[in-house]
Design a protein around this motif. Structure first.
Motif, PDB file in Angstrom:
ATOM      1  N   ASP A 155       3.419   6.635  -6.614  1.00  0.00           N
ATOM      2  CA  ASP A 155       3.506   7.654  -6.957  1.00  0.00           C
ATOM      3  C   ASP A 155       4.259   7.432  -8.622  1.00  0.00           C
ATOM      4  O   ASP A 155       3.727   8.975  -8.908  1.00  0.00           O
ATOM      5  CB  ASP A 155       2.344   8.913  -6.696  1.00  0.00           C
ATOM      6  CG  ASP A 155       2.089  10.541  -7.134  1.00  0.00           C
ATOM      7  OD1 ASP A 155       1.398  10.369  -7.602  1.00  0.00           O
ATOM      8  OD2 ASP A 155       3.501  11.579  -6.451  1.00  0.00           O
ATOM      9  N   ALA A 168      -4.896   2.950  -1.720  1.00  0.00           N
ATOM     10  CA  ALA A 168      -4.661   3.274  -0.223  1.00  0.00           C
ATOM     11  C   ALA A 168      -6.392   2.994   0.699  1.00  0.00           C
ATOM     12  O   ALA A 168      -6.274   2.424   1.737  1.00  0.00           O
ATOM     13  CB  ALA A 168      -4.858   4.839  -0.439  1.00  0.00           C
ATOM     14  N   LEU A 180      -4.537   4.845  -7.185  1.00  0.00           N
ATOM     15  CA  LEU A 180      -3.993   5.516  -5.829  1.00  0.00           C
ATOM     16  C   LEU A 180      -4.985   5.494  -4.783  1.00  0.00           C
ATOM     17  O   LEU A 180      -4.561   5.038  -3.447  1.00  0.00           O
ATOM     18  CB  LEU A 180      -3.280   6.858  -5.812  1.00  0.00           C
ATOM     19  CG  LEU A 180      -1.851   6.843  -6.857  1.00  0.00           C
ATOM     20  CD1 LEU A 180      -1.476   8.075  -6.811  1.00  0.00           C
ATOM     21  CD2 LEU A 180      -0.451   5.584  -6.703  1.00  0.00           C
ATOM     22  N   GLU A 181      -6.239   5.759  -5.120  1.00  0.00           N
ATOM     23  CA  GLU A 181      -6.835   6.109  -3.737  1.00  0.00           C
ATOM     24  C   GLU A 181      -7.944   4.772  -3.578  1.00  0.00           C
ATOM     25  O   GLU A 181      -7.976   4.948  -2.456  1.00  0.00           O
ATOM     26  CB  GLU A 181      -8.407   6.962  -4.481  1.00  0.00           C
ATOM     27  CG  GLU A 181      -9.360   6.735  -3.421  1.00  0.00           C
ATOM     28  CD  GLU A 181     -10.913   7.700  -4.045  1.00  0.00           C
ATOM     29  OE1 GLU A 181     -11.280   7.646  -3.016  1.00  0.00           O
ATOM     30  OE2 GLU A 181     -10.774   8.332  -4.841  1.00  0.00           O
ATOM     31  N   ARG A 210      -6.511  -2.031   0.015  1.00  0.00           N
ATOM     32  CA  ARG A 210      -5.386  -2.432   0.363  1.00  0.00           C
ATOM     33  C   ARG A 210      -5.906  -3.730   0.287  1.00  0.00           C
ATOM     34  O   ARG A 210      -6.031  -4.662   0.929  1.00  0.00           O
ATOM     35  CB  ARG A 210      -5.643  -2.141   2.068  1.00  0.00           C
ATOM     36  CG  ARG A 210      -4.378  -0.746   2.620  1.00  0.00           C
ATOM     37  CD  ARG A 210      -3.131  -0.825   2.464  1.00  0.00           C
ATOM     38  NE  ARG A 210      -2.678  -1.741   2.359  1.00  0.00           N
ATOM     39  CZ  ARG A 210      -1.357  -1.537   2.897  1.00  0.00           C
ATOM     40  NH1 ARG A 210      -1.368  -0.688   3.932  1.00  0.00           N
ATOM     41  NH2 ARG A 210       0.009  -2.813   2.988  1.00  0.00           N
ATOM     42  N   GLY A 217       0.674  -0.971   0.204  1.00  0.00           N
ATOM     43  CA  GLY A 217       0.065  -0.015  -0.060  1.00  0.00           C
ATOM     44  C   GLY A 217       1.016   1.439  -0.032  1.00  0.00           C
ATOM     45  O   GLY A 217       0.190   2.379   0.911  1.00  0.00           O
ATOM     46  N   ASP A 218       2.441   1.161  -0.702  1.00  0.00           N
ATOM     47  CA  ASP A 218       3.295   2.442  -0.746  1.00  0.00           C
ATOM     48  C   ASP A 218       2.323   3.479  -1.955  1.00  0.00           C
ATOM     49  O   ASP A 218       2.736   3.278  -2.255  1.00  0.00           O
ATOM     50  CB  ASP A 218       4.444   1.118  -0.697  1.00  0.00           C
ATOM     51  CG  ASP A 218       5.731   2.940  -1.420  1.00  0.00           C
ATOM     52  OD1 ASP A 218       5.443   4.064  -0.853  1.00  0.00           O
ATOM     53  OD2 ASP A 218       6.649   2.300  -0.448  1.00  0.00           O
ATOM     54  N   ILE A 219       1.629   4.075  -1.353  1.00  0.00           N
ATOM     55  CA  ILE A 219       1.274   5.243  -2.167  1.00  0.00           C
ATOM     56  C   ILE A 219       2.042   6.707  -2.801  1.00  0.00           C
ATOM     57  O   ILE A 219       1.880   6.679  -4.112  1.00  0.00           O
ATOM     58  CB  ILE A 219       0.363   5.901  -1.743  1.00  0.00           C
ATOM     59  CG1 ILE A 219      -1.213   4.996  -1.039  1.00  0.00           C
ATOM     60  CG2 ILE A 219      -0.419   7.151  -3.112  1.00  0.00           C
ATOM     61  CD1 ILE A 219      -1.471   3.955  -1.994  1.00  0.00           C
TER      62      ILE A 219
END
Length: 151
Positions: free
Chosen positions: A35, A62, A58-59, A65, A29-31
């Motif tokens: 990115d 996050a 990305l949303e 998960r 979950g490393d946004i």
């Protein structure tokens, strides 16, 4: 002569490293990492046909998960200038929306662009889950399977 060719060993190694980072970032979950890995123009088509741009993907990562593990099969990597097309099998082990887990496998097409900074970033992703093969194998595919079985 086509400008599209198989990735050389150095480019293949770069693309494999980027793909390993993508998979790990989704699991973690490393946004911030995602990115950096996804181009702002990203079009991401999930297996059920849900289409996300970069911000929505990305949303999605996050908030949900969902990814527990994933692994790849053999990858076909073709390059044309600063564009790479990667195709191959992907298996995702994920959290299920109602609880528990589910596993989804299928072929994936990924398109990456090498930016001015030299970094490869994903611009397109599409997974098609395995389903019913209503047409069956082509005659040439049947012949190849029969030939392999006779060895």
């Amino acid at each position: 002569m086509s400008g599209i060719h198989p990735a050389d060993q150095a480019t293949r190694a770069e693309l494999l490293e980027v793909e390993a980072r993508r998979r790990q970032a989704l699991i973690d979950g490393d946004i911030a990492a995602l990115d950096d890995l996804f181009d702002d123009s990203l079009v991401h088509i999930h297996a059920p046909g849900l289409v996300h741009d970069k911000a929505h993907l990305l949303e999605h990562v996050a908030a949900r998960r969902a990814y527990l593990d994933m692994w790849r099969g053999e990858l076909n990597m073709r390059v044309a200038g600063d564009i790479a097309v990667v195709t191959g099998e992907l298996t995702n082990r994920m959290r299920a929306p109602g609880g528990g887990e589910r596993t989804l496998s299928g072929p994936v097409t990924q398109v990456l662009h090498r930016g001015a900074d030299g970094a490869w970033r994903y611009v397109s992703f599409q997974m098609t889950p395995h389903g019913d093969e209503v047409w069956g194998k082509l005659p040439s595919e049947q012949d190849a399977a029969n030939e392999e079985d006779s060895r």
